[in-house]
Design a protein around this motif. Structure first.
Motif, PDB file in Angstrom:
ATOM      1  N   ARG A   1      44.136  62.264  87.005  1.00  0.00           N
ATOM      2  CA  ARG A   1      44.946  63.062  87.918  1.00  0.00           C
ATOM      3  C   ARG A   1      44.719  64.535  87.626  1.00  0.00           C
ATOM      4  NH1 ARG A   1      47.275  60.347  92.160  1.00  0.00           N
ATOM      5  NH2 ARG A   1      47.804  58.290  91.470  1.00  0.00           N
ATOM      6  N   ASN A   2      44.926  65.350  88.640  1.00  0.00           N
ATOM      7  CA  ASN A   2      44.869  66.793  88.476  1.00  0.00           C
ATOM      8  C   ASN A   2      46.082  67.199  87.652  1.00  0.00           C
ATOM      9  OD1 ASN A   2      45.060  69.568  88.783  1.00  0.00           O
ATOM     10  ND2 ASN A   2      44.062  69.504  90.782  1.00  0.00           N
ATOM     11  N   LYS A   3      45.877  67.941  86.564  1.00  0.00           N
ATOM     12  CA  LYS A   3      46.965  68.286  85.665  1.00  0.00           C
ATOM     13  C   LYS A   3      47.962  69.251  86.317  1.00  0.00           C
ATOM     14  CE  LYS A   3      44.591  67.461  81.340  1.00  0.00           C
ATOM     15  NZ  LYS A   3      43.366  66.897  81.688  1.00  0.00           N
ATOM     16  N   LYS A   4      47.526  70.110  87.237  1.00  0.00           N
ATOM     17  CA  LYS A   4      48.426  71.084  87.852  1.00  0.00           C
ATOM     18  C   LYS A   4      49.406  70.418  88.816  1.00  0.00           C
ATOM     19  CE  LYS A   4      44.835  74.488  88.155  1.00  0.00           C
ATOM     20  NZ  LYS A   4      44.109  75.321  89.058  1.00  0.00           N
ATOM     21  N   THR A   5      48.918  69.567  89.700  1.00  0.00           N
ATOM     22  CA  THR A   5      49.752  69.041  90.773  1.00  0.00           C
ATOM     23  C   THR A   5      49.944  67.542  90.709  1.00  0.00           C
ATOM     24  OG1 THR A   5      47.853  68.759  92.195  1.00  0.00           O
ATOM     25  CG2 THR A   5      48.988  70.876  92.316  1.00  0.00           C
ATOM     26  N   ASP A   6      49.361  66.877  89.734  1.00  0.00           N
ATOM     27  CA  ASP A   6      49.389  65.421  89.644  1.00  0.00           C
ATOM     28  C   ASP A   6      48.882  64.796  90.937  1.00  0.00           C
ATOM     29  OD1 ASP A   6      51.590  62.695  89.087  1.00  0.00           O
ATOM     30  OD2 ASP A   6      49.767  63.176  87.995  1.00  0.00           O
TER      31      ASP A   6
ATOM     32  N   PRO B   1      45.805  63.226  93.438  1.00  0.00           N
ATOM     33  CA  PRO B   1      44.649  62.355  93.204  1.00  0.00           C
ATOM     34  C   PRO B   1      43.379  63.176  93.059  1.00  0.00           C
ATOM     35  CG  PRO B   1      45.792  61.780  95.254  1.00  0.00           C
ATOM     36  CD  PRO B   1      46.426  63.001  94.716  1.00  0.00           C
ATOM     37  N   THR B   2      42.468  62.658  92.268  1.00  0.00           N
ATOM     38  CA  THR B   2      41.168  63.316  92.124  1.00  0.00           C
ATOM     39  C   THR B   2      40.345  63.064  93.375  1.00  0.00           C
ATOM     40  OG1 THR B   2      40.262  61.375  91.058  1.00  0.00           O
ATOM     41  CG2 THR B   2      41.193  63.065  89.616  1.00  0.00           C
ATOM     42  N   PRO B   3      39.259  63.837  93.581  1.00  0.00           N
ATOM     43  CA  PRO B   3      38.463  63.699  94.807  1.00  0.00           C
ATOM     44  C   PRO B   3      37.869  62.319  95.016  1.00  0.00           C
ATOM     45  CG  PRO B   3      37.923  65.738  93.704  1.00  0.00           C
ATOM     46  CD  PRO B   3      38.845  64.973  92.796  1.00  0.00           C
ATOM     47  N   ASP B   4      37.716  61.536  93.942  1.00  0.00           N
ATOM     48  CA  ASP B   4      37.103  60.230  94.129  1.00  0.00           C
ATOM     49  C   ASP B   4      38.129  59.148  94.493  1.00  0.00           C
ATOM     50  OD1 ASP B   4      38.197  60.439  91.620  1.00  0.00           O
ATOM     51  OD2 ASP B   4      36.784  59.057  90.697  1.00  0.00           O
TER      52      ASP B   4
ATOM     53  N   ASP C   1      44.523  70.899  98.957  1.00  0.00           N
ATOM     54  CA  ASP C   1      44.265  72.129  98.196  1.00  0.00           C
ATOM     55  C   ASP C   1      43.797  71.805  96.778  1.00  0.00           C
ATOM     56  OD1 ASP C   1      44.898  73.776 100.317  1.00  0.00           O
ATOM     57  OD2 ASP C   1      46.981  74.129  99.647  1.00  0.00           O
ATOM     58  N   ALA C   2      44.430  70.814  96.167  1.00  0.00           N
ATOM     59  CA  ALA C   2      44.024  70.422  94.813  1.00  0.00           C
ATOM     60  C   ALA C   2      42.594  69.889  94.821  1.00  0.00           C
ATOM     61  CB  ALA C   2      44.980  69.368  94.263  1.00  0.00           C
ATOM     62  N   MET C   3      42.267  69.114  95.834  1.00  0.00           N
ATOM     63  CA  MET C   3      40.897  68.594  95.948  1.00  0.00           C
ATOM     64  C   MET C   3      39.906  69.735  96.144  1.00  0.00           C
ATOM     65  SD  MET C   3      41.492  65.332  98.363  1.00  0.00           S
ATOM     66  CE  MET C   3      41.110  63.753  97.690  1.00  0.00           C
ATOM     67  N   LEU C   4      40.265  70.696  96.969  1.00  0.00           N
ATOM     68  CA  LEU C   4      39.379  71.848  97.190  1.00  0.00           C
ATOM     69  C   LEU C   4      39.215  72.656  95.909  1.00  0.00           C
ATOM     70  CD1 LEU C   4      40.478  73.041 100.738  1.00  0.00           C
ATOM     71  CD2 LEU C   4      38.308  71.990 100.090  1.00  0.00           C
ATOM     72  N   ASP C   5      40.292  72.815  95.143  1.00  0.00           N
ATOM     73  CA  ASP C   5      40.185  73.514  93.861  1.00  0.00           C
ATOM     74  C   ASP C   5      39.248  72.777  92.915  1.00  0.00           C
ATOM     75  OD1 ASP C   5      41.921  75.491  94.712  1.00  0.00           O
ATOM     76  OD2 ASP C   5      43.698  74.599  93.739  1.00  0.00           O
TER      77      ASP C   5
ATOM     78  N   ASP D   1      31.206  75.657  90.899  1.00  0.00           N
ATOM     79  CA  ASP D   1      30.972  76.708  89.905  1.00  0.00           C
ATOM     80  C   ASP D   1      30.196  76.173  88.712  1.00  0.00           C
ATOM     81  OD1 ASP D   1      32.298  78.574  91.438  1.00  0.00           O
ATOM     82  OD2 ASP D   1      34.210  78.379  90.339  1.00  0.00           O
ATOM     83  N   ARG D   2      30.567  74.964  88.245  1.00  0.00           N
ATOM     84  CA  ARG D   2      29.830  74.361  87.127  1.00  0.00           C
ATOM     85  C   ARG D   2      28.379  74.087  87.505  1.00  0.00           C
ATOM     86  NH1 ARG D   2      34.586  71.271  86.698  1.00  0.00           N
ATOM     87  NH2 ARG D   2      33.519  69.503  87.643  1.00  0.00           N
ATOM     88  N   LEU D   3      28.175  73.596  88.725  1.00  0.00           N
ATOM     89  CA  LEU D   3      26.797  73.343  89.179  1.00  0.00           C
ATOM     90  C   LEU D   3      25.996  74.634  89.260  1.00  0.00           C
ATOM     91  CD1 LEU D   3      27.322  70.641  91.942  1.00  0.00           C
ATOM     92  CD2 LEU D   3      26.262  70.345  89.710  1.00  0.00           C
ATOM     93  N   GLY D   4      26.638  75.713  89.692  1.00  0.00           N
ATOM     94  CA  GLY D   4      25.954  77.010  89.727  1.00  0.00           C
ATOM     95  C   GLY D   4      25.547  77.463  88.343  1.00  0.00           C
TER      96      GLY D   4
END
Length: 136
Positions: free
Chosen positions: A7-12, A14-17, A52-56, A63-66
């Motif tokens: 889970r996303n720690k900020k908003t709990d 769901p993750t993108p997958d 929004d959480a998914m977009l973040d 950014d990591r890929l860059g």
């Protein structure tokens, strides 16, 4: 980080997958979750927060890929320089080897009989040295 339990720690959120089921409401709108007629605005806000959480998450992944791409580009540049240096060294070694081979051919002579005599002479010297070392 991957999998349905992450889970996303900020908003709990769901993750993108993870799959978010969308249900069509009777009034023609779409909403995630069950269509029990609850507060539509709060559900839409919840869906918006999830998006929004998914977009973040996607932004941080990009950014990591860059960063990874930049690192790979730097590594390729360094390896290219190393390969160029290696190519120069190989050319130099090839020139020295050709020069040495020409000198050896000149020393042995160009005829086959000269080469065979030199090889025979070296074999005889080796046999004599082995005989001396073994028995004396």
């Amino acid at each position: 980080m991957f999998g349905s339990s992450a889970r996303n720690k900020k908003t709990d959120a769901p993750t993108p997958d993870e799959h978010i089921p969308l249900v069509r409401l009777d009034d023609g709108g779409w909403l995630g979750g069950a269509s029990d007629g609850g507060d539509r605005l709060s559900r839409l806000e919840s869906v918006e927060k999830t998006k929004d959480a998914m977009l973040d998450d996607m932004e941080s992944a990009v950014d990591r890929l860059g960063f990874i791409a930049s690192t790979i580009r730097n590594e390729v540049g360094e390896h290219e320089e190393l390969l160029d240096g290696l190519g120069d060294e190989l050319e130099s070694a090839d020139e020295r080897m050709s020069s040495t081979m020409q000198k050896v051919e000149k020393l042995l002579g160009t005829s086959d009989s000269g080469r065979l005599s030199c090889i025979f002479g070296l074999v005889v010297v080796n046999v004599i040295l082995i005989f001396i070392i073994t028995f004396f």
